[in-house]
Enzyme design. Sequence first.
Site, PDB file in Angstrom:
ATOM      1  N   SER A 143      39.227  34.020 -36.812  1.00 51.44           N
ATOM      2  CA  SER A 143      38.782  34.746 -37.964  1.00 51.44           C
ATOM      3  C   SER A 143      39.976  35.287 -38.510  1.00 51.44           C
ATOM      4  CB  SER A 143      37.823  35.405 -37.784  1.00 51.44           C
ATOM      5  OG  SER A 143      37.004  35.914 -38.711  1.00 51.44           O
ATOM      6  N   ASP A 355      49.219  47.917 -55.566  1.00 46.92           N
ATOM      7  CA  ASP A 355      50.601  47.632 -55.237  1.00 46.92           C
ATOM      8  C   ASP A 355      50.659  47.043 -53.842  1.00 46.92           C
ATOM      9  OD1 ASP A 355      49.996  50.122 -54.343  1.00 46.92           O
ATOM     10  OD2 ASP A 355      52.084  50.714 -54.728  1.00 46.92           O
ATOM     11  N   HIS A 408      30.701  30.276 -37.000  1.00 45.46           N
ATOM     12  CA  HIS A 408      32.000  30.981 -37.056  1.00 45.46           C
ATOM     13  C   HIS A 408      32.598  31.481 -35.632  1.00 45.46           C
ATOM     14  CE1 HIS A 408      35.209  33.493 -38.940  1.00 45.46           C
ATOM     15  NE2 HIS A 408      34.772  34.578 -38.050  1.00 45.46           N
TER      16      HIS A 408
END
Length: 432
Positions: A143, A355, A408
């Site tokens: 993951s 940023d 998953h």
Amino acid sequence: MQIDSILSGIVSTKHFFSVPLDYQQPEGEQLSIFVREIVSTENQDLSLPYLVYFQGGPGFGAVRPVENSGWIKRALKEYRVLLLDQRGTGLSSLLNSATLAHLTAQEQADYVCHFRADNIVRDAEVIRAQLANNQPWSILGQSFGGFCVLRYLSAAPQALTEAFITGGIPSLTRQADDVYQATYKRVLAKNADFYHRFKDAESLTAELADYIADNDVYLATGEKLTVEMLQLLGVNIGMEQGPEALYYLLEQAMFDTAQGRTINPLFLHQFSQFLDYNTNPIFALLHESIYCQQFHQQGANWSAHRVREQFPKFNYQQGQRLLFTGEMIYPWFFEQFNQLKPLKEVAELIAQKSDWSNLYDVDVLLQNTVPVTAAIYSEDMYVDMNYSLETAQLVNNLSYWLTSEYEHNGIRMDGEHILDKLISLSRKDSIR
């Protein structure tokens, strides 16, 4: 080597390493990083290569082994495995509201932003220098751990002999909004499947949601339970055995008394065990940042919350089916979860941060020579298959196994087979 514990078929050794909080200021504040080294009992005296495991998350400590089984069993046939507690988790220097309390909100935000995949990989490089004498090693990421693998391949490919990824190939170029637009569609499909499989689940959830909306209900952890919080249980429906666990929880949520139907204290106790937001704050603080890079020139700005407006079916209304949400972070977390409330201001600052540094270097990955093999799960609710396949085309020397056999958390359910499949692909230098 000092052995600290003996498990079933495994011997374990603890290691602690000192690393800079900020690698731009290496002499500044230091963090402690914990690594558990494990080796099979029959191989404990052999000199074996290292395989470093990067846990999913972000913000969760590495798996705690109990016995020589699953993916660990396959790995220990030929490796010494290093289970890394990523900075801020497990036995590494923790990050939570208590450890941040002495800082201003802006100082907290600046501090937390040092806990992304770029610094997790830098920590691994410090460990490699000290533990492996700078020799290259193998890595495995599940993951979010797969996101760390792609960062490692971008920043320090010379450190790697091979890399394995399970359910964790990120997009290299897409923004958070793209990710969540795809995610909501997959969550809608998982909801449909859940209600198809469990015929009375719709009536169970409707009764429960209506009761919560009309009454003050408090969890065992002290929070007031809201319908929006109830929907968060959907984070489990994309896991193997997750829908079953959720259904059985809902099945016993209400019971009869002489005064009528009421909430079950057992449900209120178990509910919080299905969610990790109180215990793993990094997940709430930094989850959306894993999709942010410098070239986007914008912050996540509560992406999941904004994109949800495009999917009004998730806004519960009495008489309509309640839809569970998935792995989404919402700003109200920091108003409703007790351990997140002190972090509300820092969470807002991080959400607005624009940023961010770049995590991946596409030019480097296009020229990659490290053998990479990945399991991509076509039914994955958390990591979009199409975006994973896009990335696979941009990473040279990457072979993948696309399968619908697993959800998953496949590595947790059938890890021995999955890792063996990836190792076999790597050894054969398979071409997709």
